[in-house]
Design a protein around this motif. Structure first.
Motif, short mmCIF file in Angstrom:
data_model
loop_
_atom_site.label_atom_id
_atom_site.label_comp_id
_atom_site.label_asym_id
_atom_site.label_seq_id
_atom_site.Cartn_x
_atom_site.Cartn_y
_atom_site.Cartn_z
N ARG A 9 -2.16 -6.46 46.57
CA ARG A 9 -0.89 -5.77 46.79
C ARG A 9 -0.35 -6.05 48.19
N GLY A 10 -1.23 -6.09 49.18
CA GLY A 10 -0.82 -6.37 50.56
C GLY A 10 -0.17 -7.74 50.70
N HIS A 11 -0.79 -8.76 50.11
CA HIS A 11 -0.21 -10.10 50.17
C HIS A 11 1.16 -10.13 49.50
N LEU A 12 1.27 -9.50 48.35
CA LEU A 12 2.53 -9.52 47.61
C LEU A 12 3.61 -8.72 48.32
N THR A 13 3.26 -7.59 48.88
CA THR A 13 4.23 -6.76 49.60
C THR A 13 4.71 -7.45 50.87
N GLU A 14 3.81 -8.15 51.53
CA GLU A 14 4.20 -8.89 52.74
C GLU A 14 5.21 -9.99 52.38
N ALA A 15 4.99 -10.69 51.28
CA ALA A 15 5.86 -11.80 50.90
C ALA A 15 7.16 -11.32 50.25
N ASP A 24 -2.21 -4.57 37.37
CA ASP A 24 -3.25 -4.06 36.46
C ASP A 24 -4.48 -4.93 36.61
N ASP A 25 -5.65 -4.28 36.73
CA ASP A 25 -6.93 -4.99 36.75
C ASP A 25 -7.35 -5.14 35.29
N LEU A 26 -7.26 -6.35 34.77
CA LEU A 26 -7.43 -6.58 33.34
C LEU A 26 -8.88 -6.46 32.86
N ALA A 27 -9.83 -6.79 33.73
CA ALA A 27 -11.23 -6.79 33.30
C ALA A 27 -12.08 -5.78 34.06
N ARG A 34 -3.10 -8.67 36.27
CA ARG A 34 -1.74 -8.94 35.83
C ARG A 34 -0.84 -8.30 36.89
N ALA A 35 0.15 -9.04 37.34
CA ALA A 35 1.10 -8.52 38.33
C ALA A 35 2.50 -8.67 37.80
N ARG A 36 3.24 -7.58 37.83
CA ARG A 36 4.67 -7.59 37.48
C ARG A 36 5.42 -7.38 38.79
N ALA A 68 -8.06 -15.11 38.20
CA ALA A 68 -6.98 -15.19 37.22
C ALA A 68 -5.89 -14.17 37.56
N LEU A 69 -4.64 -14.63 37.44
CA LEU A 69 -3.51 -13.75 37.70
C LEU A 69 -2.41 -14.06 36.68
N ALA A 70 -2.18 -13.14 35.78
CA ALA A 70 -1.08 -13.26 34.82
C ALA A 70 0.16 -12.71 35.52
N LEU A 71 1.22 -13.50 35.54
CA LEU A 71 2.42 -13.11 36.28
C LEU A 71 3.59 -12.81 35.37
N GLU A 72 4.31 -11.77 35.73
CA GLU A 72 5.61 -11.46 35.15
C GLU A 72 6.54 -11.29 36.35
N THR A 73 7.50 -12.18 36.50
CA THR A 73 8.43 -12.11 37.63
C THR A 73 9.85 -12.01 37.11
N SER A 74 10.67 -11.25 37.84
CA SER A 74 12.09 -11.15 37.49
C SER A 74 12.86 -10.59 38.67
N THR A 75 14.18 -10.66 38.56
CA THR A 75 15.05 -10.05 39.55
C THR A 75 15.39 -8.64 39.09
N PRO A 76 15.83 -7.78 39.99
CA PRO A 76 16.23 -6.43 39.57
C PRO A 76 17.32 -6.46 38.49
N ALA A 77 18.27 -7.37 38.61
CA ALA A 77 19.35 -7.46 37.63
C ALA A 77 18.80 -7.81 36.25
N HIS A 78 17.88 -8.76 36.20
CA HIS A 78 17.29 -9.16 34.92
C HIS A 78 16.43 -8.04 34.35
N ALA A 79 15.67 -7.37 35.19
CA ALA A 79 14.81 -6.29 34.74
C ALA A 79 15.63 -5.16 34.14
N SER A 80 16.79 -4.86 34.74
CA SER A 80 17.62 -3.77 34.22
C SER A 80 18.29 -4.17 32.90
N GLN A 81 18.59 -5.44 32.73
CA GLN A 81 19.20 -5.92 31.49
C GLN A 81 18.22 -5.88 30.33
#
Length: 84
Positions: A9-15, A24-27, A34-36, A68-81
């Protein structure tokens, strides 16, 4: 050695300081997550480039501390749509 969720979370928040991040810790082993990530940093970028930005934020730890890292990425506009 696995990567604690707080470190991930620290690495992602910094970036992506503006991001909404859900991890979510899958295992339950600190090695498979998994990171959204919803961030304005992804605006106008194809999915592959969005994921490359996330991997760059992990500073070479992908494949080492983080297996392993399953990624779901989007912009706020796309997420709201999509209702995500």
């Amino acid at each position: 050695m696995p990567m604690p969720v707080e470190e991930l979370r620290g690495h992602l928040t910094e970036a992506f300081p503006d991001a909404e991040i859900v991890i979510d810790d899958l295992a339950g082993d600190g090695d498979h997550y998994r990171a959204r990530i919803v961030s304005t940093a992804f605006a106008g970028l194809p999915r592959v480039r969005q994921h490359q930005l996330v991997y760059a934020a992990l500073k070479g730890k992908m494949g080492g501390e983080l297996h392993a890292l399953a990624l779901e990425t989007s912009t706020p506009a796309h997420a709201s749509q999509t209702g995500d």
